[in-house]
Every structure is written in C-alpha cells, then in structure tokens.
Design a protein around this motif. Structure first.
Motif, short mmCIF file in Angstrom:
data_model
loop_
_atom_site.label_atom_id
_atom_site.label_comp_id
_atom_site.label_asym_id
_atom_site.label_seq_id
_atom_site.Cartn_x
_atom_site.Cartn_y
_atom_site.Cartn_z
N LEU A 98 0.83 -1.21 0.00
CA LEU A 98 0.00 0.00 0.00
C LEU A 98 0.87 1.26 0.00
O LEU A 98 0.53 2.26 -0.66
CB LEU A 98 -0.92 -0.01 1.22
CG LEU A 98 -2.05 -1.05 1.18
CD1 LEU A 98 -2.69 -1.20 2.56
CD2 LEU A 98 -3.10 -0.67 0.14
N ILE A 99 1.96 1.23 0.73
CA ILE A 99 2.88 2.38 0.76
C ILE A 99 3.43 2.62 -0.64
O ILE A 99 3.50 3.77 -1.11
CB ILE A 99 4.01 2.14 1.77
CG1 ILE A 99 3.48 2.21 3.20
CG2 ILE A 99 5.15 3.15 1.57
CD1 ILE A 99 4.47 1.76 4.26
N GLU A 100 3.85 1.55 -1.30
CA GLU A 100 4.40 1.70 -2.65
C GLU A 100 3.36 2.27 -3.61
O GLU A 100 3.68 3.10 -4.48
CB GLU A 100 4.90 0.34 -3.15
CG GLU A 100 5.55 0.41 -4.51
CD GLU A 100 6.09 -0.93 -4.96
OE1 GLU A 100 6.45 -1.05 -6.15
OE2 GLU A 100 6.14 -1.87 -4.14
N ALA A 101 2.12 1.85 -3.47
CA ALA A 101 1.06 2.27 -4.40
C ALA A 101 0.48 3.63 -4.05
O ALA A 101 0.12 4.40 -4.95
CB ALA A 101 -0.04 1.22 -4.43
N GLN A 102 0.37 3.94 -2.74
CA GLN A 102 -0.38 5.12 -2.32
C GLN A 102 0.40 6.08 -1.43
O GLN A 102 -0.12 7.13 -1.07
CB GLN A 102 -1.64 4.64 -1.56
CG GLN A 102 -2.55 3.76 -2.39
CD GLN A 102 -3.66 3.10 -1.61
OE1 GLN A 102 -4.21 2.09 -2.02
NE2 GLN A 102 -4.03 3.65 -0.46
N GLY A 103 1.63 5.73 -1.09
CA GLY A 103 2.42 6.60 -0.23
C GLY A 103 2.23 6.22 1.24
O GLY A 103 1.22 5.62 1.61
N PRO A 104 3.18 6.60 2.10
CA PRO A 104 3.12 6.22 3.51
C PRO A 104 1.89 6.74 4.25
O PRO A 104 1.42 6.12 5.20
CB PRO A 104 4.41 6.82 4.09
CG PRO A 104 5.31 7.00 2.93
CD PRO A 104 4.43 7.31 1.77
N GLN A 105 1.39 7.88 3.84
CA GLN A 105 0.22 8.46 4.50
C GLN A 105 -1.06 8.27 3.68
O GLN A 105 -2.08 8.86 4.00
CB GLN A 105 0.46 9.96 4.76
CG GLN A 105 1.73 10.26 5.57
CD GLN A 105 1.73 9.58 6.92
OE1 GLN A 105 0.68 9.36 7.53
NE2 GLN A 105 2.92 9.25 7.42
N GLY A 106 -0.99 7.43 2.65
CA GLY A 106 -2.12 7.30 1.74
C GLY A 106 -2.98 6.07 1.96
O GLY A 106 -3.81 5.76 1.10
N PHE A 107 -2.79 5.37 3.07
CA PHE A 107 -3.59 4.18 3.32
C PHE A 107 -4.05 4.17 4.77
O PHE A 107 -3.53 4.89 5.62
CB PHE A 107 -2.79 2.90 3.01
CG PHE A 107 -1.73 2.57 4.04
CD1 PHE A 107 -1.98 1.62 5.03
CD2 PHE A 107 -0.50 3.20 4.03
CE1 PHE A 107 -1.03 1.30 5.98
CE2 PHE A 107 0.46 2.89 4.97
CZ PHE A 107 0.20 1.94 5.95
N THR A 108 -5.02 3.35 5.05
CA THR A 108 -5.56 3.21 6.40
C THR A 108 -5.26 1.82 6.94
O THR A 108 -4.94 0.89 6.19
CB THR A 108 -7.08 3.43 6.42
OG1 THR A 108 -7.70 2.36 5.67
CG2 THR A 108 -7.44 4.78 5.79
N LEU A 109 -5.40 1.68 8.25
CA LEU A 109 -5.23 0.36 8.86
C LEU A 109 -6.27 -0.62 8.32
O LEU A 109 -5.99 -1.81 8.16
CB LEU A 109 -5.33 0.46 10.38
CG LEU A 109 -4.07 0.88 11.14
CD1 LEU A 109 -4.35 0.92 12.63
CD2 LEU A 109 -2.92 -0.09 10.85
N SER A 110 -7.47 -0.12 8.07
CA SER A 110 -8.50 -1.00 7.52
C SER A 110 -8.09 -1.56 6.15
O SER A 110 -8.33 -2.73 5.85
CB SER A 110 -9.83 -0.24 7.39
OG SER A 110 -10.32 0.11 8.67
#
Length: 224
Positions: free
Chosen positions: A22-34
C-alpha cells in the motif's frame, strides 16, 4: 487483492507486507489500517493485536527496511576493499539498488515523516546504516593531515543527501527515465566532483580539446 490462508504466527509479517504494498502504491500516508487489514485478509480488529496504530505499522516497515539497507551497505563497503574509494562508490550504487528493489521500505524509512528515534530498535537500525557510510568517509580521509580532515559525519551526510536526491529525481520507475543520464552515472559523477572539491581524490587530467575525447587515464586512488 486480499492475501488468503496466512498461517498462525505470521499475521504480523503479513500486515507488514500488506502495508509495504500500500505504501508503494499510495504513499506512507495514503492508506488506512482498515486497508492494510483487508489486504492481509483479516479484520481491522486483528491489526491491533500487533500494532498500536498506522504509525506503529509504518515504523515496523521502516525498521525492517533499515536492517536490509544496513546489510546491503555493509556488503557494498566490504571493509574498504579493494580500495577505500572504490568501496565508497559501491555504497552509492547499493543505495540506488536498495531504493529500486525495496520501494515500500524506502518510502517508509525516508518519506513517512516518522523520526528514526520513534523506537529504540528503529534508531539503532538507522544508526547502523548511517555508520557504514560514516566509516567509509573516515577511511577516505585517513591519508589527509589530521588538521585538514573534514568531519566524516558531514561527508556521509552530504553523500546521503546526494544519493537521496538522485533517487527522488531520477531513479523512480525505469532507470534514467526522468533524466539525460542513468542515475548511477549521475551519482558517481556527483560523488567524484564532491570528493575532488574536498581534496580527497586528485583532479582528472584536463582533456585535450584537439583530441576529441578525454584521455584514457584515471587518477590514482590515494586511499587504496
């Protein structure tokens, strides 16, 4: 895609791997725990058995990244063999190779906004990786008179910043896709100019304009 069939005992690592994707695809702040839970194939509540929150999960990604990074840098340095200069240049190439091979880790380490001091383990892993480059810089300075030696920590910080800049500007995606030269060439040339400016390696012989090409010579490595 949700990961199916993870075995008991490795849910923590499954969540780390989900977060890295998710970090690779959306950035470190671009995803949620869910989202991380869904990608790992578990409920959001299961995440809290292993991580206090998203930052804690990102910190674990960064920790694992720094440990891999430190191993790669140490291998590239190879105790300064075959020479301090060549080994120092190898650490620069290892930096670029790590950023390409482990983009999720790299982003968690350097682009998440988390300080390495957020946990003692993360601080130690980051210091170990930085220490390899600092030792390499110190070895390059050994041949200079003590009063003329630049601080090794300053040299390592400058080269680290140069390496990070090349990664951010020119090494994302296909090699050299965003610049006129391959990232490795840019970094090697930049390090060479920087070290020559400090007097750590001699200047190249000036090319003869009438010859059309630079002379086929290379400066001796005083740190060999």
């Amino acid at each position: 895609m949700a990961k199916q069939g993870y075995h008991h005992g490795n849910l923590r690592q499954a969540l780390v791997e989900a977060a890295l994707g998710l970090i690779e695809a959306q950035g470190p702040q671009g995803f949620t725990l869910s989202e991380a839970a869904k990608s790992a194939g578990v409920t959001p509540a299961a995440v809290y058995r292993h991580f206090a929150g998203r930052d804690d999960l990102i910190a674990e990604c960064a920790l694992q990244g720094f440990r891999i990074f430190g191993d790669l840098m140490n291998h590239a340095w190879n105790d300064g063999r075959p020479s301090a200069l060549l080994a120092f240049e190898a650490t620069g190439r290892a930096y670029l190779a790590f950023a390409r091979r482990f983009p999720g880790h790299y982003m968690a380490m350097f682009e998440s906004g988390l300080s390495p001091s957020v946990t003692p383990d993360l601080a130690a892993a980051a210091a170990r990786a930085q220490g390899v480059l600092t030792r390499a810089a110190a070895a390059l300075c050994d041949h200079l008179p003590e009063g003329r030696r630049p601080p090794a920590s300053m040299i390592s910080a400058h080269v680290w910043a140069m390496s990070h800049g090349v990664v951010e500007l020119f090494a994302r995606g296909a090699p050299g896709a965003r610049g006129p030269y391959p990232p490795e060439d840019l970094l090697e040339a930049g390090i060479g100019i920087y070290l020559r400016g400090l007097g750590l390696i001699p200047a190249d012989t000036a090319p003869d304009p009438s010859a059309g090409t630079a002379p086929d010579t290379a400066p001796a490595d005083p740190a060999a």
